[in-house]
Scaffold this active site. Structure first.
Site, PDB file in Angstrom:
ATOM      1  N   HIS A  99       0.843  -1.202   0.000  1.00  0.00           N
ATOM      2  CA  HIS A  99       0.000   0.000   0.000  1.00  0.00           C
ATOM      3  C   HIS A  99       0.869   1.239   0.000  1.00  0.00           C
ATOM      4  O   HIS A  99       1.961   1.248   0.546  1.00  0.00           O
ATOM      5  CB  HIS A  99      -0.959   0.009   1.190  1.00  0.00           C
ATOM      6  CG  HIS A  99      -0.273  -0.204   2.509  1.00  0.00           C
ATOM      7  ND1 HIS A  99       0.082  -1.452   2.960  1.00  0.00           N
ATOM      8  CD2 HIS A  99       0.131   0.664   3.440  1.00  0.00           C
ATOM      9  CE1 HIS A  99       0.685  -1.336   4.125  1.00  0.00           C
ATOM     10  NE2 HIS A  99       0.739  -0.055   4.445  1.00  0.00           N
ATOM     11  N   HIS A 101       0.747   5.238   1.097  1.00  0.00           N
ATOM     12  CA  HIS A 101       0.028   6.245   1.888  1.00  0.00           C
ATOM     13  C   HIS A 101       0.059   7.584   1.158  1.00  0.00           C
ATOM     14  O   HIS A 101       1.135   8.039   0.735  1.00  0.00           O
ATOM     15  CB  HIS A 101       0.717   6.482   3.239  1.00  0.00           C
ATOM     16  CG  HIS A 101       0.718   5.320   4.172  1.00  0.00           C
ATOM     17  ND1 HIS A 101      -0.168   5.194   5.212  1.00  0.00           N
ATOM     18  CD2 HIS A 101       1.518   4.223   4.245  1.00  0.00           C
ATOM     19  CE1 HIS A 101       0.087   4.088   5.889  1.00  0.00           C
ATOM     20  NE2 HIS A 101       1.113   3.468   5.321  1.00  0.00           N
TER      21      HIS A 101
HETATM   22  P1  5GP Z   1       1.630   0.476   7.346  1.00  0.00           P
HETATM   23  O1  5GP Z   1       2.021   0.777   8.778  1.00  0.00           O
HETATM   24  O2  5GP Z   1       1.620  -1.022   7.088  1.00  0.00           O
HETATM   25  O3  5GP Z   1       2.413   1.235   6.338  1.00  0.00           O
HETATM   26  O4  5GP Z   1       0.152   1.011   7.196  1.00  0.00           O
HETATM   27  C1  5GP Z   1      -0.985   0.245   7.421  1.00  0.00           C
HETATM   28  C2  5GP Z   1      -2.138   1.210   7.528  1.00  0.00           C
HETATM   29  O5  5GP Z   1      -3.345   0.479   7.386  1.00  0.00           O
HETATM   30  C3  5GP Z   1      -2.207   1.931   8.879  1.00  0.00           C
HETATM   31  O6  5GP Z   1      -2.083   3.330   8.657  1.00  0.00           O
HETATM   32  C4  5GP Z   1      -3.595   1.556   9.412  1.00  0.00           C
HETATM   33  O7  5GP Z   1      -4.251   2.619  10.037  1.00  0.00           O
HETATM   34  C5  5GP Z   1      -4.327   1.090   8.176  1.00  0.00           C
HETATM   35  N1  5GP Z   1      -5.348   0.082   8.422  1.00  0.00           N
HETATM   36  C6  5GP Z   1      -5.198  -1.064   9.156  1.00  0.00           C
HETATM   37  N2  5GP Z   1      -6.344  -1.777   9.133  1.00  0.00           N
HETATM   38  C7  5GP Z   1      -7.236  -1.062   8.387  1.00  0.00           C
HETATM   39  C8  5GP Z   1      -8.597  -1.284   8.012  1.00  0.00           C
HETATM   40  O8  5GP Z   1      -9.224  -2.272   8.360  1.00  0.00           O
HETATM   41  N3  5GP Z   1      -9.180  -0.338   7.221  1.00  0.00           N
HETATM   42  C9  5GP Z   1      -8.506   0.785   6.817  1.00  0.00           C
HETATM   43  N4  5GP Z   1      -9.174   1.646   6.057  1.00  0.00           N
HETATM   44  N5  5GP Z   1      -7.232   1.022   7.149  1.00  0.00           N
HETATM   45  C10 5GP Z   1      -6.603   0.115   7.935  1.00  0.00           C
END
Ligand code: 5GP
Ligand code: ZN
Length: 137
Positions: A99, A101
């Site tokens: 993903h 951001h």
């Molecule tokens: P990472 O830390 O892996 O770069 O980002 C993962 C992101 O996914 C986090 O910012 C978290 O808030 C988001 N996230 C986790 N679970 C869910 C979910 O069920 N729905 C949505 N919309 N975002 C999620």
């Protein structure tokens, strides 16, 4: 992948707040909203992270990102946008489906603080490292 939360969102098994969709990509609001409009752009195909993707799949993922980022900026009246991607736990990845951001920025005190350590440049070390890392054209 059956136990992947983003695959479940893509399949419509878990609700999400959709911002954009095409054949290859879905973009939806991050539940934590680090800044207003914080959006995640994900490929519909499951990849653990960017390190697993090839140029075709990563190009498809990145293709709509400038237009989504501009749309967020213009609609929310943001001054700028951070575009961020974490690969593996050590880099802050918590969901293991690639993903990107998109974080609209309203001021430098809006809740997101990304600062790089400013080391003094060591030009011989840079030249040596570039030699080790050179990948070619
Ligand atoms: P990472 O830390 O892996 O770069 O980002 C993962 C992101 O996914 C986090 O910012 C978290 O808030 C988001 N996230 C986790 N679970 C869910 C979910 O069920 N729905 C949505 N919309 N975002 C999620
Ligand atoms: Zn997945």
């Amino acid at each position: 992948m059956s136990d992947c939360i983003f695959c479940k969102i893509i399949a419509g098994e878990i609700p999400s707040s959709k911002v954009y969709e095409d054949d290859q990509v879905l973009a939806f609001l991050d539940i934590t909203q680090v800044t207003k409009g914080h959006t995640l752009v994900v490929p519909k195909q499951h990849f653990r992270n960017m390190l697993e993707m090839d140029s075709e799949s990563s190009s498809q993922l990145f293709a709509p990102i400038p237009k989504i980022a501009r749309h967020l900026q213009q609609t929310l009246g943001a001054a700028g946008v951070n575009i961020l991607n974490n690969n593996e736990e050590v880099a802050g990845q918590t969901v293991f489906h690639t993903h990107v951001h998109l974080l609209p920025r309203f001021s430098q005190e809006d809740g997101l603080d990304i600062r790089f350590t400013a080391n003094e440049p060591d030009f011989p070390a840079l030249a040596q490292l570039a030699q080790e890392l050179y990948l070619g054209e």
